[in-house]
Motif scaffolding. Structure first.
Motif, PDB file in Angstrom:
ATOM      1  N   PRO A   1       0.630  -1.132  -0.078  1.00  0.00           N
ATOM      2  CA  PRO A   1       0.017   0.066   0.170  1.00  0.00           C
ATOM      3  C   PRO A   1       0.880   1.246  -0.050  1.00  0.00           C
ATOM      4  CG  PRO A   1       0.086  -0.834   2.055  1.00  0.00           C
ATOM      5  CD  PRO A   1       0.779  -1.949   1.178  1.00  0.00           C
ATOM      6  N   ALA A   2       0.280   2.424  -0.182  1.00  0.00           N
ATOM      7  CA  ALA A   2       1.180   3.658  -0.441  1.00  0.00           C
ATOM      8  C   ALA A   2       0.367   4.568   0.448  1.00  0.00           C
ATOM      9  CB  ALA A   2       1.108   3.825  -1.818  1.00  0.00           C
ATOM     10  N   VAL A   3       1.036   5.977   0.512  1.00  0.00           N
ATOM     11  CA  VAL A   3       0.365   7.191   0.460  1.00  0.00           C
ATOM     12  C   VAL A   3       0.605   7.777  -0.727  1.00  0.00           C
ATOM     13  CG1 VAL A   3       0.535   9.445   1.519  1.00  0.00           C
ATOM     14  CG2 VAL A   3       0.751   7.631   3.210  1.00  0.00           C
ATOM     15  N   ASP A   4      -0.533   8.254  -1.376  1.00  0.00           N
ATOM     16  CA  ASP A   4      -0.525   8.809  -2.754  1.00  0.00           C
ATOM     17  C   ASP A   4      -0.587  10.566  -2.672  1.00  0.00           C
ATOM     18  OD1 ASP A   4      -1.099   6.533  -4.131  1.00  0.00           O
ATOM     19  OD2 ASP A   4      -2.946   7.155  -5.160  1.00  0.00           O
TER      20      ASP A   4
ATOM     21  N   MET B   1      11.983   0.438   7.732  1.00  0.00           N
ATOM     22  CA  MET B   1      10.990   0.079   6.726  1.00  0.00           C
ATOM     23  C   MET B   1       9.535   0.724   7.087  1.00  0.00           C
ATOM     24  SD  MET B   1      11.651  -4.205   6.814  1.00  0.00           S
ATOM     25  CE  MET B   1      10.377  -4.487   5.546  1.00  0.00           C
ATOM     26  N   GLU B   2       9.297   1.565   5.789  1.00  0.00           N
ATOM     27  CA  GLU B   2       7.995   2.337   5.951  1.00  0.00           C
ATOM     28  C   GLU B   2       7.399   2.257   4.591  1.00  0.00           C
ATOM     29  OE1 GLU B   2       6.806   5.089   7.410  1.00  0.00           O
ATOM     30  OE2 GLU B   2       8.378   5.100   9.156  1.00  0.00           O
ATOM     31  N   SER B   3       6.175   1.996   4.816  1.00  0.00           N
ATOM     32  CA  SER B   3       5.188   1.821   3.510  1.00  0.00           C
ATOM     33  C   SER B   3       5.650   3.106   2.476  1.00  0.00           C
ATOM     34  CB  SER B   3       3.875   1.881   3.942  1.00  0.00           C
ATOM     35  OG  SER B   3       3.381   0.633   4.493  1.00  0.00           O
ATOM     36  N   ARG B   4       5.293   2.613   1.095  1.00  0.00           N
ATOM     37  CA  ARG B   4       5.979   3.560   0.214  1.00  0.00           C
ATOM     38  C   ARG B   4       4.875   4.790   0.105  1.00  0.00           C
ATOM     39  NH1 ARG B   4       3.895   0.950  -5.422  1.00  0.00           N
ATOM     40  NH2 ARG B   4       1.915   0.309  -4.548  1.00  0.00           N
ATOM     41  N   THR B   5       5.400   5.793  -0.649  1.00  0.00           N
ATOM     42  CA  THR B   5       4.785   6.795  -1.078  1.00  0.00           C
ATOM     43  C   THR B   5       4.669   6.793  -2.806  1.00  0.00           C
ATOM     44  OG1 THR B   5       5.547   8.259   0.775  1.00  0.00           O
ATOM     45  CG2 THR B   5       4.605   9.413  -1.144  1.00  0.00           C
TER      46      THR B   5
ATOM     47  N   GLU C   1       5.560   4.450  10.378  1.00  0.00           N
ATOM     48  CA  GLU C   1       4.380   5.550  10.521  1.00  0.00           C
ATOM     49  C   GLU C   1       3.542   5.851   9.211  1.00  0.00           C
ATOM     50  OE1 GLU C   1       3.748   7.759  13.046  1.00  0.00           O
ATOM     51  OE2 GLU C   1       5.126   6.383  13.898  1.00  0.00           O
ATOM     52  N   ASN C   2       4.045   5.773   7.915  1.00  0.00           N
ATOM     53  CA  ASN C   2       3.417   5.689   6.743  1.00  0.00           C
ATOM     54  C   ASN C   2       2.246   4.399   6.714  1.00  0.00           C
ATOM     55  OD1 ASN C   2       3.870   7.836   5.062  1.00  0.00           O
ATOM     56  ND2 ASN C   2       4.738   6.699   3.585  1.00  0.00           N
ATOM     57  N   GLY C   3       2.706   3.422   7.309  1.00  0.00           N
ATOM     58  CA  GLY C   3       1.565   2.463   7.396  1.00  0.00           C
ATOM     59  C   GLY C   3       0.582   2.792   8.385  1.00  0.00           C
ATOM     60  N   LYS C   4       0.800   3.493   9.440  1.00  0.00           N
ATOM     61  CA  LYS C   4      -0.254   3.853  10.331  1.00  0.00           C
ATOM     62  C   LYS C   4      -1.011   4.935   9.848  1.00  0.00           C
ATOM     63  CE  LYS C   4       2.165   3.394  14.819  1.00  0.00           C
ATOM     64  NZ  LYS C   4       2.960   4.358  15.744  1.00  0.00           N
ATOM     65  N   LYS C   5      -0.461   5.684   9.083  1.00  0.00           N
ATOM     66  CA  LYS C   5      -1.185   6.820   8.152  1.00  0.00           C
ATOM     67  C   LYS C   5      -2.303   5.982   7.220  1.00  0.00           C
ATOM     68  CE  LYS C   5       0.586  10.821   6.807  1.00  0.00           C
ATOM     69  NZ  LYS C   5       1.214  11.688   5.774  1.00  0.00           N
ATOM     70  N   ILE C   6      -1.910   4.945   6.691  1.00  0.00           N
ATOM     71  CA  ILE C   6      -2.644   4.180   5.446  1.00  0.00           C
ATOM     72  C   ILE C   6      -3.686   3.634   6.255  1.00  0.00           C
ATOM     73  CG2 ILE C   6      -2.494   2.290   4.085  1.00  0.00           C
ATOM     74  CD1 ILE C   6       0.289   3.116   3.432  1.00  0.00           C
ATOM     75  N   ILE C   7      -3.651   2.997   7.313  1.00  0.00           N
ATOM     76  CA  ILE C   7      -4.550   2.413   8.208  1.00  0.00           C
ATOM     77  C   ILE C   7      -5.517   3.332   8.496  1.00  0.00           C
ATOM     78  CG2 ILE C   7      -4.898   1.226  10.260  1.00  0.00           C
ATOM     79  CD1 ILE C   7      -2.411  -0.319   9.887  1.00  0.00           C
ATOM     80  N   GLU C   8      -5.048   4.700   8.963  1.00  0.00           N
ATOM     81  CA  GLU C   8      -6.097   5.670   9.611  1.00  0.00           C
ATOM     82  C   GLU C   8      -6.869   6.183   8.490  1.00  0.00           C
ATOM     83  OE1 GLU C   8      -3.639   8.571  11.391  1.00  0.00           O
ATOM     84  OE2 GLU C   8      -3.158   7.298  13.018  1.00  0.00           O
ATOM     85  N   LEU C   9      -6.209   6.435   7.230  1.00  0.00           N
ATOM     86  CA  LEU C   9      -7.112   6.953   6.148  1.00  0.00           C
ATOM     87  C   LEU C   9      -7.852   5.914   5.521  1.00  0.00           C
ATOM     88  CD1 LEU C   9      -3.806   8.222   3.898  1.00  0.00           C
ATOM     89  CD2 LEU C   9      -5.834   9.544   4.821  1.00  0.00           C
TER      90      LEU C   9
END
Ligand code: TA6
Length: 309
Positions: free
Chosen positions: A5-8, A84-88, A58-66
């Motif tokens: 998953p990603a933050v777009d 290790m951070e989920s991608r952007t 942190e990016n992963g947490k943001k993805i879950i919150e979104l």
């Protein structure tokens, strides 16, 4: 299920120019990764689902919150591991043409112990009659058979698997005979191993995949609509002419509506009309995910689906 998953980050500008300073007119941060988009679109289509996947840092947490912000039931595995951070992912949307150019990160490579945990989670969660949607980039997993492994586990449990992958992950995924694949035009050419120029060539390329026993092949074709093989029948889904704002994520919307149609026992023609309408409504929004359901219902009246063979 979204492995990567990603933050777009959506970047709007008038016209992208290489080797120049490009001034952005607007930016938008949203959730990315095809499976997350399917989860959200299913929610908008009134179909119950759980979002599975792997989120990091942190990016992963943001993805879950979104995802939760859209009202989706989230059952992601989340890991905090050093570095290790989920991608952007970045989407450039040009006002001239309103087409979306995607720049996607690879994302950190997942260790086998994490993908094994996901396989275990799926074994425990899914049951006969469920549908499992495996979608999006998987280049964060070295083993290109990851989608086949997941498909086999799910099929043994009586689950229908929908696969929307690319490159070798898609090619390898065919061997596990998923219920549906949703290549886009470029991916269809990749599987066929040649450039496909006409509708007849696309139909022939789909027929040549009979050995893989794929009940449905749904090829999205950008501004040309889609061609869908359902059993032995072929359908042409015509594009609905509207003013496109951002065509990113339309394929995810199309796939989501097909899943909803199957869940609601709709006929294939009706399902494809809804899919065309939902994908078009998605193209009318700035975001790469989501659509306006009221607008999709209006657009459905304009949808044209022809049986071509
Ligand atoms: O289809 C649009 C989209 O879901 C974007 O949101 C973007 O994150 C991208 O696709 C991800 O695709 P990928 O194949 O890299 O998983």
């Amino acid at each position: 299920m979204t492995l990567n998953p990603a933050v777009d980050k959506i970047l709007f500008l008038d016209e992208f120019q290489r080797s120049r300073t490009n001034r952005l007119t607007q930016t938008l941060e949203t959730i990315g990764g095809k499976g997350t988009h399917v989860s959200i679109n299913l929610k908008l289509l009134d179909v119950q689902s759980s979002a599975l996947g792997i989120a990091l840092g942190e990016n992963g947490k943001k993805i879950i919150e979104l995802l939760e912000g859209w009202g989706v039931k989230v059952q992601f595995l989340h890991y905090e591991l050093p570095g290790m951070e989920s991608r952007t992912n970045y989407e450039i949307v040009e006002k001239s043409g309103h087409l979306c150019t995607m720049l996607t990160e690879r994302g950190p490579l997942l260790p086998v112990c994490i993908t094994n945990c996901l396989l275990e989670q799926i074994r425990g969660l899914v049951k006969a009659g469920d549908m499992l949607v495996l979608t999006g980039d998987a280049s964060n997993v070295e083993d290109t058979s990851i989608y086949s492994q997941l498909t086999r586990v799910a099929k043994e449990l009586g689950v229908k698997v929908f696969l929307d992958a690319s490159g070798d992950y898609l090619k390898e995924g065919l061997n596990s005979n998923p219920f549906l694949i949703k290549p886009n035009f470029e991916e269809m050419c990749f599987i066929a191993g040649r450039d496909l120029r006409t509708e007849a060539e696309i139909v022939a390329a789909m027929q040549s995949l009979d050995e893989f026993d794929l009940p449905i092949i749904a090829m999205t074709w950008g501004g040309n609509g889609a061609i869908v093989k359902n059993g032995r029948d072929f359908y042409r889904v015509h594009p609905i002419n509207v003013e496109t704002i951002n065509d990113g994520g339309c394929g995810d919307a199309f796939l989501s509506a097909i899943i909803a149609g199957i869940e609601k026992n709709m006929s294939i023609e009706e399902t494809l009309k809804v899919a065309a309408a939902v994908a078009t409504a998605a193209a009318e929004t700035e975001n790469t995910v989501g659509f306006n359901p009221t607008r999709a219902a209006q657009l459905k009246q304009l949808a044209v689906v022809d049986k071509i063979q």
